[in-house]
Design an enzyme around this catalytic site. Sequence first.
Site, PDB file in Angstrom:
ATOM      1  N   ASP A   1       0.791  -1.203  -0.064  1.00 24.19           N
ATOM      2  CA  ASP A   1      -0.084   0.148   0.151  1.00 24.19           C
ATOM      3  C   ASP A   1       0.929   1.208  -0.076  1.00 24.19           C
ATOM      4  O   ASP A   1       0.559   2.338  -0.624  1.00 24.19           O
ATOM      5  CB  ASP A   1      -0.978  -0.107   1.277  1.00 24.19           C
ATOM      6  CG  ASP A   1      -0.347  -0.141   2.582  1.00 24.19           C
ATOM      7  OD1 ASP A   1       0.917  -0.349   2.386  1.00 24.19           O
ATOM      8  OD2 ASP A   1      -0.812   0.033   3.717  1.00 24.19           O
ATOM      9  N   LYS A   2       2.043   1.030   0.497  1.00 26.28           N
ATOM     10  CA  LYS A   2       2.871   2.558   0.604  1.00 26.28           C
ATOM     11  C   LYS A   2       4.258   2.069   0.771  1.00 26.28           C
ATOM     12  O   LYS A   2       4.572   0.777   0.916  1.00 26.28           O
ATOM     13  CB  LYS A   2       2.563   3.394   1.688  1.00 26.28           C
ATOM     14  CG  LYS A   2       2.443   2.813   3.008  1.00 26.28           C
ATOM     15  CD  LYS A   2       2.176   3.693   4.127  1.00 26.28           C
ATOM     16  CE  LYS A   2       2.250   3.046   5.504  1.00 26.28           C
ATOM     17  NZ  LYS A   2       1.813   3.985   6.494  1.00 26.28           N
ATOM     18  N   THR A   3       5.402   2.995   0.461  1.00 24.56           N
ATOM     19  CA  THR A   3       6.593   2.449   0.539  1.00 24.56           C
ATOM     20  C   THR A   3       7.096   2.418   1.941  1.00 24.56           C
ATOM     21  O   THR A   3       8.024   1.579   2.040  1.00 24.56           O
ATOM     22  CB  THR A   3       7.549   3.722   0.132  1.00 24.56           C
ATOM     23  OG1 THR A   3       7.333   4.884   0.774  1.00 24.56           O
ATOM     24  CG2 THR A   3       7.261   3.832  -1.522  1.00 24.56           C
TER      25      THR A   3
END
Length: 530
Positions: free
Chosen positions: A426-428
Amino acid sequence: MGDSPGRGAPERRHKAQPGRARKYEWRPEGGVCPGPRAPATPGSLAAAFTWKVQANNRAYNGQFKEKVILCWQRKKYKTNVIRTAKYNFFSFLPLNLYEQFHRVSNLFFLLIIILQSIPDISTLPWCSLSTPMVCLLFIRATRDLVDDMGRHKSDKAINNRPCQILMGKSFKQKKWQDLCVGDVVCLRKDNIVPADMLLLASTEPSSLCYVETVDIDGETNLKFRQALMVTHKELATIKKMASFQGTVTCEAPNSRMHHFVGCLEWNDKKYSLDIGNLLLRGCRIRNTDTCYGLVIYAGTAAPGSWSGSCTDGSVIFISVVLVCLVLAFGFGFSVKEFKDHHYYLSGVHGSSVAAESFFVFWSFLILLSVTIPMSMFILSEFIYLGNSVFIDWDLQMYYKPQDVPAKARSTSLNDHLGQVEYIFSDKTGTLTQNILTFNKCCINGRVYGAAPTPELPAGSSIFKGLRVPEDQSHVWPHAQHPCPNLNQGTIARWPESHSVYPGRNAVVQSWLTAISTSQVQAILLAQPPE
């Protein structure tokens, strides 16, 4: 889990789920309660609210039954014992054979053994193939047994975890496996939630409870849950919790972690519940001294997937069957032509062309069965075992800060990893762990941290509290280009007479000059809050 707010105020605005008509809706705390049927998922029709749990009343909760087969019924509410293992002492042999013969390769080898037992088409004694077949089944069964023993050991450790359960008028230390639906549980800071439960109260203001859901969704940031204000005010002592007889009516257990609808009926009043009032199993209590919860869902479902691959050798098997069909048709045409030209040999070829082609097809299948060698599958089992051992020995996968080595919990782990095609993140921050390292900076034309030293190597973390010596910093000369050469990682001071972006250089220069070097170092080298 989502970041759903708790229910602290009398009225709170909630975002509507996708598919609803309005963007926002008002949900008062005390008056609205879901009816007998409500949406299970956005867009679906309806799901009955058949789950009814009463606090501190095991006899009431134990009277509910569910139909299994014909007249056989069992208790509707399960215990909190988890079983992730596939087999037990009595079911190992039949279930393991059932699983192994779900493989296309094993079915193919079994078919060849059956064909070899037919004298008219047999080329070798059937025992010559049955012996390696039994060896293959034994090796795989042994590997599955070792893996399942590890699951039994893990289940036992989890089921024997301690927890505080309200028994009578005091909390007593019991095991996770002793939990039942309707029990009131006391949780302390850093405890793991043993079952899905409704938050009743906590020692924090307004009964807030902070949880970490890293074991559920991988999120390391804290989420807050909040109890109803009525339970927060009324259930202030253990004596009141022991006399609590509230009834929760909600949907049956499902896999939707971000969605929950139910209501609490207590003292002839109903209070609506949502995911903001629920503590899911596996969460860890953080920044909260003590909280209390009512168990709504207990136990976990048994694993329903098998490790066998349905495509194991299927492509080769289909290719072999097609080749045998072509050869059988070719044999049929050649026999028919031979009989037409040599009618005097009809006594030798008494059978029909179709019957002879049918037997020849199976003969060709036996001859071409060597294209799927059984030794290849036996060798692959030893390769799986060796790779799992190498994973445990891999030093590059060792995490030194927490002294955690890599652990292959299944000997077929590399086989499962080889089937992974995509990884969604979903995100880094999920991959980088939000760890930032200081490289260098430029303040008022002076570069700090550019030259590596033994005390502060290039790229070292600023959280170590090391300062860059004054003599290690240097002044960067005036830039010779319209813009600094950012591609090479340099940061330069722009001359005040630069014509690009008029008026900006003077403002930036005055702002940078006002900041002293000691202040910048104090900001950069400050310890982050935990």
